[in-house]
Design an enzyme around this catalytic site. Sequence first.
Site, mmCIF file in Angstrom:
data_model
loop_
_atom_site.group_PDB
_atom_site.id
_atom_site.type_symbol
_atom_site.label_atom_id
_atom_site.label_comp_id
_atom_site.label_asym_id
_atom_site.label_seq_id
_atom_site.Cartn_x
_atom_site.Cartn_y
_atom_site.Cartn_z
ATOM 1 N N LEU A 172 0.897 -1.156 0.000
ATOM 2 C CA LEU A 172 0.000 0.000 0.000
ATOM 3 C C LEU A 172 0.935 1.205 0.000
ATOM 4 C CD1 LEU A 172 -2.795 -0.931 2.578
ATOM 5 C CD2 LEU A 172 -2.692 -1.384 0.134
ATOM 6 N N PRO A 173 1.200 1.783 -1.176
ATOM 7 C CA PRO A 173 2.362 2.678 -1.347
ATOM 8 C C PRO A 173 2.205 4.066 -0.738
ATOM 9 C CG PRO A 173 1.096 2.571 -3.373
ATOM 10 C CD PRO A 173 0.445 1.601 -2.429
ATOM 11 N N CYS A 174 2.172 4.128 0.583
ATOM 12 C CA CYS A 174 2.080 5.429 1.238
ATOM 13 C C CYS A 174 3.356 6.241 1.025
ATOM 14 C CB CYS A 174 1.773 5.267 2.723
ATOM 15 S SG CYS A 174 2.898 4.200 3.622
ATOM 16 N N HIS A 175 4.443 5.588 0.561
ATOM 17 C CA HIS A 175 5.664 6.345 0.257
ATOM 18 C C HIS A 175 5.462 7.253 -0.956
ATOM 19 C CE1 HIS A 175 5.950 2.644 -2.207
ATOM 20 N NE2 HIS A 175 6.591 3.385 -3.079
#
Length: 360
Positions: free
Chosen positions: A319-322
Amino acid sequence: MNLQNAVLPPHAEMVRAMLERDTAYEGVFFTAVKTTGIFCRPGCTARKPKPENVEFFAHADEAMSAGYRACLRCKPLDAAAIAPDWVQRLLKSVDADPDLRWSDAQLLAEGIEPLKLRRWFKQHFGMTFHAWLRSRRLGIALGGIKQGESIDNAAFDSGYESLSGFRDAFQKSFHITPGRAAHSEPLLFTRLTTPLGPMIAMAEQRGLVLLEFLDRPALTKEIEELQNRYGYAVAPGHNGHLQQIEEELAQYFAGKRTEFNVPLHLPGSAFARQVWAELMKIPYGQTTTYGAIAAQLGKPGASRAVGLANGQNRLAIILPCHRVIGADGSLTGYGGGQPRKAFLLRLESAAVQITEQLAF
């Protein structure tokens, strides 16, 4: 389950390992050379620097955040930070004979220094080898109880001579009694090594539940929530989901994967799941903001709530919160640390550029 930050071996031991190119310390620390600005693995075959020109780091991202670049010879950022050979042999021996009690004398007979093993397990699993063994045996007992085995048999098969001792250890490890275990969902975990440091992956039968860096400050709280709020019994182990994420993560870090296919299971509030679903829509190599996500949800004034839900994400990278940055284009907070966030964005940007160049 108490996951602590890495503890480096004594300085003199790291100097010795560096000078002797001791590959037994692969994944335990990285060597950074002040005069060249390069960091390496302990077993790097390059000419060794003077000890006074060296400093040591537990993780590659720490070396990068200190201004060092990766060695082109030993390539410390490759997804090669696998467990060293001596650890792999030990793990295979444990799998072959899970009932064996490993004493220090037995470890020494196998050529394994108990103190070095303790440090390696503390850094990469958050517990000592013997604590991991106990947790693993209890995990096997948990599986037996789930399949209908009696508590008495599970206790004695796990090596406990008294039921009271087994019950106490079981409840301390899983936060539930053996009697309730038959109705709980086992959450198996394993340690994964990445170019940015060790991670922990947790999965149940429906999918991957957690993927985090071991030094994430909120990790212990996240695991306690999974145990206490969602009723999971956490134990060391393997399943198909854990094997799949290990393979997919290695491909991602090699720049060969832009999407993850591993099944996911995401316990959380309805709003948090909505935010996480939006995270999944952020294209590889691109970025967005909290405000943009709030607008996509039809709640333009909910940027702060989106940020909180973003921080509750238990699946780093997947879950690419970056890929969420500040409205001014700056890097915002990241649970794994801003150096890791910058690395992930650079990795994806470079992979996209290579793909575009090959297309012409």
